[in-house]
Design a protein around this motif. Structure first.
Motif, PDB file in Angstrom:
ATOM      1  N   ARG A 129      29.704  42.509  67.606  1.00 47.42           N
ATOM      2  CA  ARG A 129      30.614  43.139  66.664  1.00 47.42           C
ATOM      3  C   ARG A 129      31.927  43.457  67.375  1.00 47.42           C
ATOM      4  NH1 ARG A 129      28.602  48.489  64.039  1.00 47.42           N
ATOM      5  NH2 ARG A 129      28.543  48.967  66.251  1.00 47.42           N
ATOM      6  N   GLN A 130      33.015  43.108  66.725  1.00 52.83           N
ATOM      7  CA  GLN A 130      34.327  43.393  67.317  1.00 52.83           C
ATOM      8  C   GLN A 130      34.696  44.837  67.028  1.00 52.83           C
ATOM      9  OE1 GLN A 130      36.877  40.466  65.575  1.00 52.83           O
ATOM     10  NE2 GLN A 130      36.650  39.114  67.335  1.00 52.83           N
ATOM     11  N   VAL A 131      35.153  45.500  68.040  1.00 53.78           N
ATOM     12  CA  VAL A 131      35.616  46.870  67.891  1.00 53.78           C
ATOM     13  C   VAL A 131      37.128  46.831  67.805  1.00 53.78           C
ATOM     14  CG1 VAL A 131      35.646  49.152  68.926  1.00 53.78           C
ATOM     15  CG2 VAL A 131      33.658  47.683  69.227  1.00 53.78           C
ATOM     16  N   LEU A 132      37.641  47.361  66.710  1.00 53.78           N
ATOM     17  CA  LEU A 132      39.096  47.333  66.501  1.00 53.78           C
ATOM     18  C   LEU A 132      39.759  48.598  66.969  1.00 53.78           C
ATOM     19  CD1 LEU A 132      39.196  45.735  62.991  1.00 53.78           C
ATOM     20  CD2 LEU A 132      39.547  44.627  65.164  1.00 53.78           C
ATOM     21  N   ARG A 134      18.721  36.352  73.033  1.00 55.25           N
ATOM     22  CA  ARG A 134      18.804  37.606  72.282  1.00 55.25           C
ATOM     23  C   ARG A 134      18.241  37.439  70.875  1.00 55.25           C
ATOM     24  NH1 ARG A 134      24.896  39.301  74.300  1.00 55.25           N
ATOM     25  NH2 ARG A 134      24.203  40.321  76.216  1.00 55.25           N
ATOM     26  N   GLY A 135      18.597  36.332  70.228  1.00 50.80           N
ATOM     27  CA  GLY A 135      18.051  36.060  68.905  1.00 50.80           C
ATOM     28  C   GLY A 135      16.541  35.911  68.933  1.00 50.80           C
ATOM     29  N   HIS A 179      24.234  40.159  65.743  1.00 51.39           N
ATOM     30  CA  HIS A 179      25.691  40.303  65.627  1.00 51.39           C
ATOM     31  C   HIS A 179      26.106  41.763  65.752  1.00 51.39           C
ATOM     32  CE1 HIS A 179      29.488  40.843  63.425  1.00 51.39           C
ATOM     33  NE2 HIS A 179      29.812  39.721  64.029  1.00 51.39           N
ATOM     34  N   ARG A 180      25.423  42.623  65.041  1.00 51.07           N
ATOM     35  CA  ARG A 180      25.770  44.052  65.053  1.00 51.07           C
ATOM     36  C   ARG A 180      25.551  44.670  66.431  1.00 51.07           C
ATOM     37  NH1 ARG A 180      25.996  47.367  60.467  1.00 51.07           N
ATOM     38  NH2 ARG A 180      25.192  45.507  59.451  1.00 51.07           N
ATOM     39  N   PHE A 194      22.262  32.245  68.389  1.00 50.57           N
ATOM     40  CA  PHE A 194      23.385  31.372  68.703  1.00 50.57           C
ATOM     41  C   PHE A 194      24.483  31.497  67.646  1.00 50.57           C
ATOM     42  CE2 PHE A 194      25.490  27.356  67.767  1.00 50.57           C
ATOM     43  CZ  PHE A 194      26.204  27.176  68.948  1.00 50.57           C
ATOM     44  N   ARG A 195      24.098  31.490  66.362  1.00 53.52           N
ATOM     45  CA  ARG A 195      25.104  31.590  65.289  1.00 53.52           C
ATOM     46  C   ARG A 195      25.842  32.924  65.338  1.00 53.52           C
ATOM     47  NH1 ARG A 195      21.117  29.222  62.310  1.00 53.52           N
ATOM     48  NH2 ARG A 195      20.555  31.215  61.408  1.00 53.52           N
ATOM     49  N   ALA A 196      25.158  33.992  65.724  1.00 53.70           N
ATOM     50  CA  ALA A 196      25.817  35.297  65.832  1.00 53.70           C
ATOM     51  C   ALA A 196      26.913  35.266  66.889  1.00 53.70           C
ATOM     52  CB  ALA A 196      24.795  36.382  66.153  1.00 53.70           C
ATOM     53  N   TYR A 197      26.729  34.446  67.908  1.00 59.52           N
ATOM     54  CA  TYR A 197      27.690  34.354  69.006  1.00 59.52           C
ATOM     55  C   TYR A 197      28.762  33.287  68.758  1.00 59.52           C
ATOM     56  CZ  TYR A 197      29.466  32.723  73.498  1.00 59.52           C
ATOM     57  OH  TYR A 197      30.270  32.308  74.508  1.00 59.52           O
TER      58      TYR A 197
END
Length: 170
Positions: free
Chosen positions: A167-170, A42-43, A162-163, A20-23
């Motif tokens: 993870r945000q892809v820039l 998922r966690g 998170h990974r 949950f914290r990762a999201y």
């Protein structure tokens, strides 16, 4: 009674919260119950896989010990010592969550800022205290090793989730 079952359950609950914290904070939608449930699941899955490491460590410690009975007793004593600081920590988290969910908006916001935020940052300290408890309660080196492996496993859940998914892809 062996402390393995309560410790495993505590690790799995922590893994769900880690998912949950990762999201958290990545979605501006108001209704996101399905997404938060998916993140917690998922966690939980990642945590279940990572918690195989301490289970295998315990099995290897027991199988390679010259006196399996003594090693089992040391691991059980260490597990109880490991459980005590984590129980105190989990109680503080549960009290903060109760305040968050039961009180009005301003008080629940205060519970988030004063309780849940700092408690999240104190997770590694709680793990270190649990390892020390395992050592001081008579677990010795085997319990300390097992506690360190278990602590590393639960602390790796959130970064792994998170990974992999957030993870945000820039």
């Amino acid at each position: 009674m062996t402390p393995a079952v309560p410790l495993a359950l505590l690790g799995l609950v922590d893994a769900a919260f880690s998912g949950f914290r990762a999201y958290a904070g990545r979605d501006a939608r108001i209704r996101k119950h399905r997404a938060t449930a998916r993140a917690a699941l998922r966690g939980l899955i990642v945590g279940a896989v990572l918690l195989l490491a301490p289970a295998l460590t315990a099995a290897l410690l027991l199988l390679s010990a010259s006196d399996q009975s003594r090693t089992y007793d040391a691991l059980a004593s260490g597990g109880l010592g490991y459980l005590l600081p984590l129980t105190v920590y989990a109680t503080a988290v549960l009290l903060s969550l109760a305040v968050y969910f039961l009180l009005p908006f301003r008080a629940s916001t205060l519970a988030m800022v004063v309780g849940l935020g700092p408690l999240t940052l104190l997770r590694p300290v709680a793990i270190a205290a649990a390892c020390l408890g395992a050592l001081l309660n008579g677990g010795g080196g085997p319990a300390l090793l097992l506690g360190a492996v278990a602590g590393a496993a639960v602390l790796c859940v959130e970064p792994a989730v998170h990974r992999r998914w957030y993870r945000q892809v820039l």
